[in-house]
Write an enzyme that holds these catalytic residues in place. Structure first.
Site, PDB file in Angstrom:
ATOM      1  N   CYS A   1      26.027  26.386  66.557  1.00  0.00           N
ATOM      2  CA  CYS A   1      26.577  27.538  67.301  1.00  0.00           C
ATOM      3  C   CYS A   1      26.535  27.364  68.816  1.00  0.00           C
ATOM      4  O   CYS A   1      27.221  28.088  69.539  1.00  0.00           O
ATOM      5  CB  CYS A   1      25.824  28.808  66.916  1.00  0.00           C
ATOM      6  SG  CYS A   1      25.899  29.173  65.167  1.00  0.00           S
TER       7      CYS A   1
ATOM      8  N   HIS B   1      25.717  34.548  72.420  1.00  0.00           N
ATOM      9  CA  HIS B   1      26.145  34.156  71.079  1.00  0.00           C
ATOM     10  C   HIS B   1      26.100  35.407  70.199  1.00  0.00           C
ATOM     11  O   HIS B   1      25.196  36.235  70.320  1.00  0.00           O
ATOM     12  CB  HIS B   1      25.187  33.086  70.540  1.00  0.00           C
ATOM     13  CG  HIS B   1      25.492  32.677  69.135  1.00  0.00           C
ATOM     14  ND1 HIS B   1      26.774  32.436  68.700  1.00  0.00           N
ATOM     15  CD2 HIS B   1      24.681  32.496  68.054  1.00  0.00           C
ATOM     16  CE1 HIS B   1      26.739  32.111  67.414  1.00  0.00           C
ATOM     17  NE2 HIS B   1      25.493  32.147  67.005  1.00  0.00           N
TER      18      HIS B   1
ATOM     19  N   ASN C   1      30.011  36.136  63.184  1.00  0.00           N
ATOM     20  CA  ASN C   1      29.470  34.941  63.842  1.00  0.00           C
ATOM     21  C   ASN C   1      30.467  33.787  63.675  1.00  0.00           C
ATOM     22  O   ASN C   1      30.613  33.247  62.584  1.00  0.00           O
ATOM     23  CB  ASN C   1      28.116  34.590  63.214  1.00  0.00           C
ATOM     24  CG  ASN C   1      27.480  33.374  63.860  1.00  0.00           C
ATOM     25  OD1 ASN C   1      28.100  32.706  64.702  1.00  0.00           O
ATOM     26  ND2 ASN C   1      26.252  33.078  63.471  1.00  0.00           N
TER      27      ASN C   1
HETATM   28  O1  UT7 Z   1      24.030  31.473  64.374  1.00  0.00           O
HETATM   29  C1  UT7 Z   1      22.959  31.123  63.522  1.00  0.00           C
HETATM   30  C2  UT7 Z   1      23.118  31.823  62.209  1.00  0.00           C
HETATM   31  N1  UT7 Z   1      21.977  32.524  61.723  1.00  0.00           N
HETATM   32  C3  UT7 Z   1      21.690  33.814  61.945  1.00  0.00           C
HETATM   33  O2  UT7 Z   1      22.267  34.434  62.757  1.00  0.00           O
HETATM   34  C4  UT7 Z   1      20.646  34.458  61.092  1.00  0.00           C
HETATM   35  C5  UT7 Z   1      19.744  35.407  61.772  1.00  0.00           C
HETATM   36  N2  UT7 Z   1      19.204  36.356  60.794  1.00  0.00           N
HETATM   37  C6  UT7 Z   1      19.775  37.547  60.562  1.00  0.00           C
HETATM   38  O3  UT7 Z   1      20.747  37.893  61.209  1.00  0.00           O
HETATM   39  C7  UT7 Z   1      19.154  38.473  59.535  1.00  0.00           C
HETATM   40  O4  UT7 Z   1      17.914  37.932  59.101  1.00  0.00           O
HETATM   41  C8  UT7 Z   1      20.075  38.709  58.301  1.00  0.00           C
HETATM   42  C9  UT7 Z   1      21.269  39.581  58.734  1.00  0.00           C
HETATM   43  C10 UT7 Z   1      20.580  37.393  57.767  1.00  0.00           C
HETATM   44  C11 UT7 Z   1      19.341  39.456  57.208  1.00  0.00           C
HETATM   45  O5  UT7 Z   1      18.806  40.668  57.704  1.00  0.00           O
HETATM   46  P1  UT7 Z   1      17.294  41.059  57.359  1.00  0.00           P
HETATM   47  O6  UT7 Z   1      17.069  42.383  57.944  1.00  0.00           O
HETATM   48  O7  UT7 Z   1      16.423  39.938  57.831  1.00  0.00           O
HETATM   49  O8  UT7 Z   1      17.351  41.199  55.779  1.00  0.00           O
HETATM   50  P2  UT7 Z   1      16.499  40.394  54.686  1.00  0.00           P
HETATM   51  O9  UT7 Z   1      16.890  38.965  54.676  1.00  0.00           O
HETATM   52  O10 UT7 Z   1      15.064  40.739  54.876  1.00  0.00           O
HETATM   53  O11 UT7 Z   1      17.010  41.067  53.352  1.00  0.00           O
HETATM   54  C12 UT7 Z   1      16.716  42.431  53.040  1.00  0.00           C
HETATM   55  C13 UT7 Z   1      17.286  42.752  51.681  1.00  0.00           C
HETATM   56  C14 UT7 Z   1      16.920  41.741  50.602  1.00  0.00           C
HETATM   57  O12 UT7 Z   1      16.690  42.471  49.405  1.00  0.00           O
HETATM   58  P3  UT7 Z   1      15.195  42.784  48.913  1.00  0.00           P
HETATM   59  O13 UT7 Z   1      14.544  41.442  48.733  1.00  0.00           O
HETATM   60  O14 UT7 Z   1      14.576  43.589  49.999  1.00  0.00           O
HETATM   61  O15 UT7 Z   1      15.417  43.520  47.631  1.00  0.00           O
HETATM   62  C15 UT7 Z   1      18.162  40.910  50.446  1.00  0.00           C
HETATM   63  O16 UT7 Z   1      18.298  40.367  49.142  1.00  0.00           O
HETATM   64  O17 UT7 Z   1      18.713  42.751  51.731  1.00  0.00           O
HETATM   65  C16 UT7 Z   1      19.238  41.936  50.691  1.00  0.00           C
HETATM   66  N3  UT7 Z   1      20.492  41.339  51.139  1.00  0.00           N
HETATM   67  C17 UT7 Z   1      21.672  41.951  51.028  1.00  0.00           C
HETATM   68  N4  UT7 Z   1      22.023  43.129  50.499  1.00  0.00           N
HETATM   69  C18 UT7 Z   1      23.323  43.470  50.554  1.00  0.00           C
HETATM   70  C19 UT7 Z   1      20.686  40.134  51.743  1.00  0.00           C
HETATM   71  N5  UT7 Z   1      21.971  39.960  52.032  1.00  0.00           N
HETATM   72  C20 UT7 Z   1      22.614  41.079  51.594  1.00  0.00           C
HETATM   73  C21 UT7 Z   1      23.958  41.496  51.619  1.00  0.00           C
HETATM   74  N6  UT7 Z   1      24.260  42.696  51.097  1.00  0.00           N
HETATM   75  N7  UT7 Z   1      24.941  40.743  52.155  1.00  0.00           N
END
Ligand code: UT7
Length: 376
Positions: free
Chosen positions: A111, A249, A279
């Site tokens: 990125c 970014h 992104n």
């Molecule tokens: O440019 C480099 C690219 N990388 C990034 O930008 C990643 C940076 N990270 C993030 O932006 C965030 O960590 C995410 C947006 C990817 C995730 O947000 P989060 O608040 O860290 O959520 P999480 O990973 O803790 O997931 C929370 C819950 C999980 O369910 P449980 O285990 O609590 O039951 C996930 O399974 O949300 C669930 N989940 C979803 N639910 C609906 C994960 N993805 C999704 C989805 N829709 N797309």
């Protein structure tokens, strides 16, 4: 002293829009989750190749600078989703714009590829190697996406923008940057199936799956961008109050909010595109910069902070002093060819092709194993 002024800019955003609702037709996700966790509402899916997007953006940027393709003596193509591994993608742009005497290179730092490319072009201009550079940030992620993985499929989009950077005697362009890479956590973001590492495994090139530790990336991204921003401001002797605009970014609205609040800059000074484009990896910063100029948010002499992070995990922050001109010298009529397909239809076509490829690959491996067994 020679500086490297940004004198031309142009974006090339694919017309097909993929909404959160579209994603929920084939993934267990919903608009509410995506909006609250990421700020994203829509992203784009390209029906043309990365090089074709880059050619459109390049022609617009060159026209804005009042130049011709033949005036360009360096092309730097920042991307981690090249159409081909060989030849370099920049040469595809070079041939199309007629930059016969240009040097051409690709840079992949995920990125941050556009900003690393901008540093490279700036350094080559400041040391007198070249005079007029074209710097591209382009990403065509949709063919590499693991569309069945909701952890990543909702986050990314395709897009492109380019800038022209020219030698200048005035202090403008990149006035300082901080570059780094948190290599210890490189395993937190990996796309499997795109390189030679997978040749001898049970993987067909292009059948990608993503390792993605969202929370770890989030934590390191915020820390890394805050540290890089503080370091570059210190290096250049400026304070957060001196910053006129932040063009970060755009990986997640929450990441952006955390970075700018810790960096001491108010949100009303931040250019946001994450809601509309998601992104786009290397394309996020140049697209946001181009739109900020077009919206009149970049003024003569503006001081712009550009923090970014990407797989690696690469981190950086650039300080750009804008020059006098904020309007294009010329316009290009370069445009996307029309498409009848919606973004969702394109994504479903990619999913079908991947499923077909995966089945073929599994069948090939089964047959290979049978041959192996029968010859033992
Ligand atoms: O440019 C480099 C690219 N990388 C990034 O930008 C990643 C940076 N990270 C993030 O932006 C965030 O960590 C995410 C947006 C990817 C995730 O947000 P989060 O608040 O860290 O959520 P999480 O990973 O803790 O997931 C929370 C819950 C999980 O369910 P449980 O285990 O609590 O039951 C996930 O399974 O949300 C669930 N989940 C979803 N639910 C609906 C994960 N993805 C999704 C989805 N829709 N797309």
């Amino acid at each position: 002293m020679t500086y490297a002024a940004i004198t031309g800019w142009g974006a090339a955003m694919p017309p097909s829009v993929l909404s959160n609702r579209d994603l929920s037709t084939f993934l267990d996700t919903n608009d509410e989750w995506i909006t609250t966790r990421t700020g994203m509402k829509e992203r784009r899916v390209s029906h043309v190749s990365g090089i074709e997007m880059a050619i459109i953006a390049a022609q617009r940027a060159i026209a804005a600078a009042g130049l011709d393709g033949k005036d360009i003596d360096l092309i730097v193509y920042g991307s981690c989703s090249n159409d081909e591994q060989v030849p370099n993608a920049s040469s595809g742009v070079q041939a199309a714009i007629g930059a016969k005497h240009a040097a051409s290179m690709d840079i992949n730092t995920a990125c941050t590829s556009f900003l690393y490319s901008l540093s490279t072009a700036t350094a080559m201009i400041r040391t007198g190697v070249v005079k007029n550079a074209l710097v591209i940030g382009v990403e065509i992620i949709s063919p590499f996406m693991d569309w069945d993985n909701r952890n990543v499929a909702v986050l990314f989009g395709d897009g492109c923008a380019a800038v022209v950077v020219q030698a200048s005697e005035r202090e403008e362009g990149v006035i300082g940057e901080q570059l780094g890479c948190l290599a210890d956590v490189r395993h937190t973001l990996r796309v499997r199936g795109m390189g030679t590492a997978y040749c001898n495994l049970d993987v067909t090139a292009g059948i990608t799956s993503w390792d993605f530790d969202g929370q770890e990336i989030f934590r390191h991204a915020v820390q890394g961008m805050v540290q890089a921003s503080a370091a570059v401001m210190k290096k250049c002797g400026v304070t957060p109050d001196d910053i006129d605009l932040v063009v970060p970014h755009q990986a997640n609205l929450r990441i952006i909010e955390a970075v700018v609040s810790r960096a001491g800059v108010p949100m009303d000074k931040v250019m946001l595109t994450v809601q509309r484009y998601g992104n786009m990896s290397a394309a996020t910063v140049p697209v946001a910069l181009t739109e900020a100029i077009e919206e009149g948010r970049v003024k003569p002499g503006s001081l712009i902070l550009m923090p970014a992070f990407g797989a690696g995990l690469t981190v950086c922050a650039h300080l750009v002093r804008w020059g006098e001109r904020t309007t294009p010298l010329g316009l290009s009529d370069a445009a996307f060819p029309p498409t009848k397909l919606t973004a969702l239809e394109q994504v479903n076509a990619i999913r079908a092709k991947k499923a077909e490829g995966a089945a073929r690959s599994a069948d090939g491996m089964r047959k290979a194993r049978l041959v192996e067994t029968s010859t033992k």
